[in-house]
Design a protein around this motif. Structure first.
Motif, PDB file in Angstrom:
ATOM      1  N   HIS A   2      -1.610   5.127  -8.296  1.00  0.00           N
ATOM      2  CA  HIS A   2      -2.571   4.024  -8.328  1.00  0.00           C
ATOM      3  C   HIS A   2      -3.973   4.512  -8.677  1.00  0.00           C
ATOM      4  N   LYS A   4     -10.950  -0.193  -5.334  1.00  0.00           N
ATOM      5  CA  LYS A   4      -9.923  -1.060  -5.922  1.00  0.00           C
ATOM      6  C   LYS A   4     -10.553  -2.216  -6.692  1.00  0.00           C
ATOM      7  N   GLY A  24       2.051   1.857  -3.398  1.00  0.00           N
ATOM      8  CA  GLY A  24       1.064   1.900  -4.463  1.00  0.00           C
ATOM      9  C   GLY A  24       1.247   0.755  -5.440  1.00  0.00           C
ATOM     10  N   ALA A  25       1.598  -0.414  -4.904  1.00  0.00           N
ATOM     11  CA  ALA A  25       1.978  -1.562  -5.742  1.00  0.00           C
ATOM     12  C   ALA A  25       0.861  -2.593  -5.785  1.00  0.00           C
ATOM     13  N   THR A  26       1.011  -3.529  -6.702  1.00  0.00           N
ATOM     14  CA  THR A  26       0.125  -4.688  -6.764  1.00  0.00           C
ATOM     15  C   THR A  26       0.694  -5.784  -5.867  1.00  0.00           C
ATOM     16  N   HIS A  54      -4.272   1.833  -0.304  1.00  0.00           N
ATOM     17  CA  HIS A  54      -3.583   2.359  -1.475  1.00  0.00           C
ATOM     18  C   HIS A  54      -2.906   1.284  -2.319  1.00  0.00           C
ATOM     19  N   SER A  82       0.830  -1.209   0.000  1.00  0.00           N
ATOM     20  CA  SER A  82       0.000   0.000   0.000  1.00  0.00           C
ATOM     21  C   SER A  82       0.859   1.252   0.000  1.00  0.00           C
ATOM     22  N   ASP A 125      -2.388  -0.928  -5.438  1.00  0.00           N
ATOM     23  CA  ASP A 125      -2.793  -0.726  -6.823  1.00  0.00           C
ATOM     24  C   ASP A 125      -3.713  -1.850  -7.268  1.00  0.00           C
ATOM     25  N   ARG A 165      -4.113   4.643 -12.442  1.00  0.00           N
ATOM     26  CA  ARG A 165      -4.292   3.292 -12.975  1.00  0.00           C
ATOM     27  C   ARG A 165      -5.716   2.802 -12.746  1.00  0.00           C
ATOM     28  N   ASP A 166      -6.335   3.217 -11.643  1.00  0.00           N
ATOM     29  CA  ASP A 166      -7.743   2.869 -11.423  1.00  0.00           C
ATOM     30  C   ASP A 166      -8.619   3.416 -12.542  1.00  0.00           C
ATOM     31  N   SER A 186      -3.261  -5.337 -16.047  1.00  0.00           N
ATOM     32  CA  SER A 186      -2.017  -5.168 -15.297  1.00  0.00           C
ATOM     33  C   SER A 186      -1.884  -6.179 -14.164  1.00  0.00           C
TER      34      SER A 186
END
Length: 935
Positions: free
Chosen positions: A519, A149, A67-69, A116, A64, A118, A522-523, A221
């Motif tokens: 993020h 998300k 801001g990563a997956t 947060h 978070s 992603d 990207r949303d 992604s």
């Protein structure tokens, strides 16, 4: 995470299966993941309950914060209760929730506490794991709604057993081997049917949650791994078009007609399915390139060459072409001829090339790309190469290409498509009427049909259907959505297709909407699902853009009801849908300005970065962004400072821009004359010196008349004429050069780069007759040049190189060697490794070192030069063979005769193969070898 449980059956394969899955996720060439735990680990094997909970808490918090997956996989035992699913650790017991990890309560609390991320992919391999989707389905929807998300859940079975970690092992194998499809990535969605086929006793399932809803699409992604068996890049970009593609009778007929023709063009109006047709045929071709607004001759050449390198014989043809083509000729070739057409001419076998979307070429790229395709379609030396291009009807096609029109789809074919898409039957007739055989229209209406109750609820035009999809992407359709509007504005400026690097999109959006977290941007892209194409999604190389040119035209046009009349027919006479209010249109000028500002900051002028996404995009698109943002004068400066790698490609850029600059500023304006000066310089750089001299002479007269004799442009052209006229009288050129120095000094003063450049020309001309006097002149210039330009400036370094050259001519070898030994490391640090001046300096240093009797030192320098030349030119370039031959001579001087003879024999064989047995260089090497063998 993998865990045994003392109260359950021992899983003998657990350790190996989980370790293998962890390894493939972390493999840079496959999963590309970084460890989520701070100690650099990502595997928890047999943790107790507290360690499992702490590991998950740490992983979620770190992901978070970045801001990563986050990817979370659990293999082991689990059990469901009425309201939760529990992951079992070593001491857990079925029926005792307090002894296990409550996924619904504990993990979802973590996600709400750290919103947060992603994205999230959760993989569960445990008995009864399918209960997660039923028991926790509403919980997952609530989390997706609360955090905004999207995440995915992949489970190994339904309500039954999961056998012996078979799911984890199968998933790891699939991630390593790939899917055998043209897609670039393996996703949970694409993995599911393959896993189901392997695990028939289990029932793996997959769900996607986005903003509070379970959805049928997946975020591109959130891929699990690169597809190890992925196809060529051009085919990858077309792969999505095949999702719903079914061959039509017309397309099958057309495919049969194309055989037997050297060059063909498939044409049709926009949205008729040209690219999908090519995608269906692509596997039969050796190279596929997709044209976008950001395509340049360089990027098109690289895309085609990348595919062709897989073709047996092509790499050798490239090597032979480079080795047998003189450097002066190579310098005059554009990228398409140097990287593709030249090698193809030497290829001794058939090759098939596809270029999709010629109508998308920018004004700058159009002429040079079409010139290359004209040659490919008609050059007798390329008769063994076939070419297939696609374009909108009316586009200029390669000369000699036979045109075939792709017809419309039949009502029955489109009806079958609508049925497969799940469009309610009561909407079919209206959609078919409005689509009128057009695939794009049918797809767009199908995207918005959903659960509409009546046909009257359908949008009345294609543009209105686009707007319906855009409204669905808004967080509050009744209110503004600044972030979405900023994304639309920037993408509309970039143009259709996967063209814009994600990093540039992020920064341009921040300029328009403020510094929103990445993020969230990207949303927005996920919310625009279906309207975008994303290449290499979720990677550092991601490119993004709108899926079709008509959507870009719609967003940037003024009147929705006219825009698609040629495609869809006029609107309904009593059309209830009004044109979209101007407030909902994007201000595309703002998008162009934002991208221009980002490129100026991220890719400063004069920097080099060919082959990197930001630089290549800047090279292709920055001038157009500046122009459309109303900054026409900045275009000229940008074209001067940001150059292509090959002189011929720079010449093509200036040839394309000169008419526009002339129209904007006038034929005798400083801007137009400056552009003509650049054009003559690029012409000379391609080796066409006589043509460049003729251009410069005409330009000199125009500059004097329009700007005056002392204008900077006039003086620059005079300098070119002196430098290029190497067949002229030396005394006359020297007189002209001295006069130029005097005039430049009066305009700029003695401490100016232009003054120094003119003085260096005087010194060079003097040195051709008297090396000592020319060197003295250069040495007197050096302090001023260093002060004005800086010690690391390329012009100062080359001035110092010229001094060493003159010292050598004077016979002062030791002084030249000492100066050159100091200079070479500085040049290597400041200039590109492939710069010819760097390599020349290193070669001179080896020669001077040997002449000074320092043979061991020369031997070491020669070995380093061989390695440097091989890195730049490859193993078999003629110049590389020469420096290897020279290295053999240095081996002889070091009394290493056997090594020298072995190397010379190898060089002689290579020269025979590359240059031919009768080439003078080959004969000289053979003669030298014979003398050595005889002695």
């Amino acid at each position: 995470m993998g865990s045994q449980c003392d109260t359950q059956e021992h899983l003998s394969r657990l350790g190996r299966a989980v370790t293998d899955l962890d390894a493939v996720f972390r493999d840079p060439a496959l999963g590309g993941c970084r460890p989520a735990l701070p100690d650099g680990t990502s595997l928890l094997l047999d943790p107790d309950a507290s360690a499992l909970e702490e590991g998950l808490r740490t992983a979620v918090a770190r992901a978070s914060a970045d801001g990563a997956t986050l990817f979370v996989a659990f293999t082991g035992h689990g059990f469901a209760t009425a309201s939760d699913f529990h992951l079992m650790t070593r001491k857990s017991s079925v029926g005792k929730p307090e002894s296990a990890y409550a996924l619904g309560k504990s993990f979802t609390d973590l996600l709400l506490e750290h919103p947060h991320l992603d994205g999230l992919v959760l993989v569960l391999d445990a008995c009864e794991s399918g209960h997660v989707l039923t028991v926790l389905g509403d919980v997952f929807k609530d989390i997706a709604r609360s955090t905004g998300k999207r995440f995915e859940v992949l489970v190994s079975t339904g309500s039954g057993a999961a056998f012996a970690c078979a799911f984890t092992a199968a998933l790891a194998r699939l991630m390593r081997s790939g899917t055998g499809t043209p897609r670039a990535f393996l996703t949970a969605h694409s993995a599911l049917p393959l896993l189901c086929g392997q695990l028939r006793a289990q029932h793996p399932s997959h769900r996607v949650y986005d903003r509070g809803t379970e959805v049928s699409y997946n975020d591109p992604s959130l891929w699990l791994t690169l597809n190890a068996s992925r196809a060529r890049r051009g085919i990858e970009r077309l792969a999505d078009l095949l999702t719903w593609y079914r061959p039509t009778a017309g397309a099958d007929t057309l495919a049969g007609q194309l055989d037997g023709h050297r060059a063909v063009a498939v044409t049709a109006p926009a949205g008729q399915g040209k690219s999908a047709f090519v995608a269906s045929q692509a596997a039969q071709h050796d190279a596929v390139a997709v044209v976008t607004a950001a395509t340049t001759p360089e990027t098109l050449a690289e895309e085609l060459a990348r595919d062709l390198r897989r073709l047996p014989g092509f790499p050798a043809a490239v090597s032979t072409f480079r080795q047998t083509t003189p450097d002066a000729v190579l310098a005059g070739l554009d990228a398409l001829h140097a990287q593709v057409l030249g090698p193809l001419a030497l290829l001794g076998q058939p090759a098939r090339v596809v270029v999709d979307g010629l109508d998308q070429l920018s004004a700058t790229a159009h002429d040079p790309v079409l010139a290359g395709l004209d040659d490919l379609a008609s050059n007798p030396r390329l008769e063994h190469v076939s070419l297939l291009v696609t374009a909108r009807t009316g586009t200029r096609l390669p000369h000699g290409a036979r045109e075939f029109a792709l017809g419309t789809a039949t009502r029955a074919e489109l009806a079958s498509y609508l049925t497969e898409r799940g469009v309610p039957p009561h909407l079919h007739a209206t959609i078919l009427d409005r689509a009128d055989g057009n695939w794009l229209a049918a797809r767009t209406y199908a995207d918005v049909a959903g659960a509409l109750e009546t046909a009257d609820d359908l949008p009345s035009s294609l543009g209105a259907a686009f707007d319906r999809s855009l409204d669905a992407a808004r967080t509050r359709p009744d209110r503004g959505d600044p972030l979405l509007d900023a994304v639309l504005t920037v993408l509309a400026a970039a143009g259709p297709g996967p063209v814009l690097p994600m990093s540039l999109l992020m920064e341009a959006v921040h300029l328009l909407a403020g510094p929103e977290p990445a993020h969230l941007v990207r949303d927005v892209l996920v919310r625009l699902q279906g309207l975008l194409v994303r290449s290499a999604a979720g990677t550092d190389e991601e490119l993004v853009g709108f899926f079709h040119a008509l959507l870009v035209e719609h967003l940037t046009s003024g009147d929705d009801l006219d825009l698609f009349e040629d495609l869809m027919g006029p609107p309904e006479p009593d059309g209830t849908e009004e044109p979209l209010p101007p407030s909902r249109r994007v201000r595309v000028t703002d998008g162009h300005g934002a991208l221009a500002d980002v490129l100026h900051a991220r890719v400063p002028h004069q920097t080099q970065g060919h082959g990197t996404q930001p630089f290549d995009y800047a090279l292709a698109a920055e001038p157009e962004h500046l122009w459309r943002a109303g900054r026409q004068k900045a275009v000229l400066h940008g074209l001067q400072c940001r150059t292509a790698a090959r002189p011929a490609d720079n010449l093509a850029r200036w040839s394309a821009w000169l008419p526009r600059l002339t129209d904007a500023f006038g034929e005798r304006s400083a801007e137009s004359l400056t552009a003509r000066h650049q054009l003559s310089g690029c012409t000379e750089a391609t080796g066409r010196r006589a043509e460049a001299l003729a251009l410069a002479r005409r330009l000199a007269d125009d500059c004097r008349t329009a700007l005056g004799p002392r204008h900077t442009a006039t003086l620059a052209v005079r300098h070119d004429l002196i430098r290029w006229d190497d067949g002229g009288d030396l005394d006359e050129r020297l007189e002209q050069a001295h006069a130029l120095v005097s005039d430049v000094q009066q305009v700029h003063g003695p401490a100016h780069a232009d003054t120094l450049g003119a003085q260096q020309t005087v010194a060079w001309l003097i040195g051709t007759r008297d090396p000592a006097l020319g060197r003295t002149y250069l040495e007197e210039m050096l302090p001023t040049a260093t002060r004005v330009l800086g010690a690391g400036d390329a012009r100062v370094l080359l001035l110092r190189l010229n001094i060493t050259y003159r010292l050598k001519q004077e016979g002062r070898q030791e002084e030249a060697r000492s100066a050159l030994a100091e200079l070479v490391p500085e040049m290597a640090a400041r200039l590109p490794a492939h710069d010819r001046h760097v390599l020349t300096a290193r070669a001179n240093l080896v020669e001077l070192t040997a002449e000074c009797g320092r043979h061991e030192e020369a031997l070491a320098q020669s070995a380093e030069l061989v390695s440097a030349m091989e890195r730049v030119y490859g193993d078999e370039h003629p110049d590389v063979l020469t420096v290897r031959s020279n290295y053999a001579v240095h081996l002889l001087r070091a009394h290493r005769r056997s090594e020298a003879l072995a190397l010379l024999r190898q060089v002689a064989n290579d020269q025979t193969r590359v240059l031919g047995a009768t080439h003078t260089v080959t004969l000289a090497t053979r003669a030298f070898l014979n003398r050595l063998d005889g002695g």
